[in-house]
Design a protein around this motif. Sequence first.
Motif, PDB file in Angstrom:
ATOM      1  N   VAL A  37       0.683  -0.878   0.099  1.00 42.79           N
ATOM      2  CA  VAL A  37      -0.506  -0.287  -0.292  1.00 42.79           C
ATOM      3  C   VAL A  37       1.087   1.309   0.397  1.00 42.79           C
ATOM      4  O   VAL A  37       1.639   1.109   0.633  1.00 42.79           O
ATOM      5  CB  VAL A  37      -0.832   0.060   1.209  1.00 42.79           C
ATOM      6  N   PRO A  38       0.058   2.235  -0.743  1.00 44.24           N
ATOM      7  CA  PRO A  38       1.299   3.520  -0.889  1.00 44.24           C
ATOM      8  C   PRO A  38       1.258   4.506   0.585  1.00 44.24           C
ATOM      9  O   PRO A  38      -0.084   4.033   1.550  1.00 44.24           O
ATOM     10  CB  PRO A  38       0.398   4.767  -1.172  1.00 44.24           C
ATOM     11  N   ALA A  39       2.456   4.767   1.540  1.00 50.05           N
ATOM     12  CA  ALA A  39       3.224   4.949   3.002  1.00 50.05           C
ATOM     13  C   ALA A  39       3.181   6.786   2.736  1.00 50.05           C
ATOM     14  O   ALA A  39       3.123   7.203   3.717  1.00 50.05           O
ATOM     15  CB  ALA A  39       3.937   4.661   3.043  1.00 50.05           C
ATOM     16  N   GLY A  40       2.973   6.930   1.535  1.00 49.98           N
ATOM     17  CA  GLY A  40       3.143   8.595   1.767  1.00 49.98           C
ATOM     18  C   GLY A  40       4.134   9.415   0.990  1.00 49.98           C
ATOM     19  O   GLY A  40       5.533   8.059   1.207  1.00 49.98           O
ATOM     20  N   GLY A  41       5.562  10.410   0.838  1.00 55.47           N
ATOM     21  CA  GLY A  41       6.131  10.454  -0.086  1.00 55.47           C
ATOM     22  C   GLY A  41       6.895  10.532  -1.232  1.00 55.47           C
ATOM     23  O   GLY A  41       8.037  10.196  -0.798  1.00 55.47           O
ATOM     24  N   CYS A  42       6.300   9.764  -2.204  1.00 51.67           N
ATOM     25  CA  CYS A  42       6.992   9.430  -2.775  1.00 51.67           C
ATOM     26  C   CYS A  42       7.317  10.024  -4.377  1.00 51.67           C
ATOM     27  O   CYS A  42       6.532  11.680  -4.032  1.00 51.67           O
ATOM     28  CB  CYS A  42       5.561   8.590  -4.188  1.00 51.67           C
ATOM     29  N   VAL A  43       8.339  10.084  -4.496  1.00 49.23           N
ATOM     30  CA  VAL A  43       9.105  11.224  -5.530  1.00 49.23           C
ATOM     31  C   VAL A  43       9.155  11.341  -6.603  1.00 49.23           C
ATOM     32  O   VAL A  43       9.572  11.702  -7.506  1.00 49.23           O
ATOM     33  CB  VAL A  43      10.364  11.841  -4.636  1.00 49.23           C
ATOM     34  N   ALA A  44       8.340   9.553  -7.151  1.00 48.88           N
ATOM     35  CA  ALA A  44       8.573   9.457  -8.478  1.00 48.88           C
ATOM     36  C   ALA A  44      10.043   8.823  -9.156  1.00 48.88           C
ATOM     37  O   ALA A  44       9.676   9.167 -10.435  1.00 48.88           O
ATOM     38  CB  ALA A  44       7.801  10.551  -9.452  1.00 48.88           C
ATOM     39  N   CYS A  45      10.583   8.545  -8.441  1.00 45.36           N
ATOM     40  CA  CYS A  45      11.905   8.020  -8.553  1.00 45.36           C
ATOM     41  C   CYS A  45      11.886   6.639  -9.491  1.00 45.36           C
ATOM     42  O   CYS A  45      13.137   6.441 -10.447  1.00 45.36           O
ATOM     43  CB  CYS A  45      13.016   7.535  -7.760  1.00 45.36           C
ATOM     44  N   GLY A  46      10.690   6.031  -9.760  1.00 42.79           N
ATOM     45  CA  GLY A  46      10.286   4.838 -10.750  1.00 42.79           C
ATOM     46  C   GLY A  46      10.872   3.587 -10.482  1.00 42.79           C
ATOM     47  O   GLY A  46      11.056   2.807 -10.893  1.00 42.79           O
ATOM     48  N   ARG A  47      11.981   3.897  -8.921  1.00 42.41           N
ATOM     49  CA  ARG A  47      13.100   2.068  -8.808  1.00 42.41           C
ATOM     50  C   ARG A  47      11.622   1.526  -8.698  1.00 42.41           C
ATOM     51  O   ARG A  47      11.912   0.008  -9.710  1.00 42.41           O
ATOM     52  CB  ARG A  47      13.426   2.190  -7.647  1.00 42.41           C
TER      53      ARG A  47
END
Length: 498
Positions: A37-47
Amino acid sequence: MPERFVPVINYNTCRVCKRCVNECSYQALDFKDGKVVPAGGCVACGRCISVCPASSMEIRTVPSQFPPHGNWTERIRRGIYAQAGSGGVLLSSCGTDGDHPVIFDDLLLDAAQVTNPSIDPLREPVETVTLLGGRPGKVDVSENGVMRLEGGEKPIVVMDMPLMIGHISLGSVSYNTQKSFFMAAKELNIIAGSGEGGLHPDFYQYADHICTEIASGRFGINPEYLKKAAAVEIKIGQGAKPGHGGHLPGEKVTPLISQTRMIPLGTDALSPYPHHDIYSIEDLAQLISVTKEAVEYNKPVGVKIAAVHNVAAIASGVVRAGADFITIDGFKGGTGSSMRVIRDHAGLPIEVAVAVVDKRLTDEGLRNRVTVCAGGGVRCSADMIKVLALGADVAMVSTAPMVALGCRVCQQCHRGLCSWGIATQREDLMQRLDPEVGAQRVVRLFSAWNEELKEVMGAMGIDSVESLVGNRDRLRYQGPNPKIAEIMGVKHIGEGWG
Ligand code: SF4
Ligand code: SF4
């Protein structure tokens, strides 16, 4: 503050391997109730996308949650909320992400037709060998016929293409990143900058392909460091933060960085804004002179300046001070960490800067004394070709080779959590980048650019890169502001030669 990016997981295909959770260095994914699940703080690094074996991961840009306003943009409001919360300056990395015009895209290249035939690089030689260093002046012939070069012979570095990897310090990037760049530079027979972080002894083996740097912090500098290089550069300024020094947060000063930079473990590495021994061109001349002495006059010594409003006059002073090469770093240059207000609002685009420097040095009879390197916004082979035609001998690129290593330009380098192992000192993250693989990717990228350079020169009927340098008559401007073209000395589309 509303999230900007959100990971979306396709639960129909997800194999629950949790690789994405383990690989997300920003802890933007969690595993709860048997699912990711998403936990917040995604920076779209794509890893996470790249490691998911089932292609179940997608990163969505969240539509703006702010009421629309042409003046109070979302970006402005986000900045205010962040500063109202922290009371601090806004830091960022990479080049400016502001919506600035790209002058390179407003320039069109010429091609040969009928009276100036083109050249097929597969059948005829098209030369891209490039020299880095000072050039001697005119040949003096004495009464008895003895010939002497004005200024004497100067040390020169011969490169196979007009490209160099810019200065990216150990500390801002990982050991494996620097190793990738130095290995690539050796294979390509070009130069890569060490940045201002000293040079790890492991990299002395690449000395013939490294340009070491003397910056205001004097980190890691000793006579051995200066000599373990093909060239030495005195860094006065950087395009991403003109007027500012370097900033390496203490978290990135690991034992390896502390040893290489010769600074205490875990302390912020802050280089002063000015060199405290340089307040005039005469002071600069002195530092150039002692540096040449330190390297026993057998390596070119250059000076890097940020492209600022008075760049042409400053460049003229730098050449008169004795620099063998001058590097102009444009407004859109990258950074591992910079104040956003400086990164986004100070400086001059490299297209204009290099053109006015080339013109000023030519007008003053100085251009043939130096190599001009230019970077800070060169993204592709077309930009490289245009920056050469605008007046540079060498195009300096940093972000493009980082992208070749996997960088997604997520602008989080200053946090030291780069999930691709590039801008980090965390051992577990650093291991994600194999320097052998990284070096080959950079070699392929630069080789491809060099092939494209040859093809374009051939199409223009130019058989040597030296004939392209400063050849602004082979460019035309099609942008919205003809004044820019006038300042660059580039004609408008529709105007012919002559
Ligand atoms: S790995 Fe990167 S893109 Fe994926 S969730 Fe984490 S921060 Fe977002
Ligand atoms: S080096 Fe890493 S942290 Fe920096 S912009 Fe690229 S992906 Fe992001």
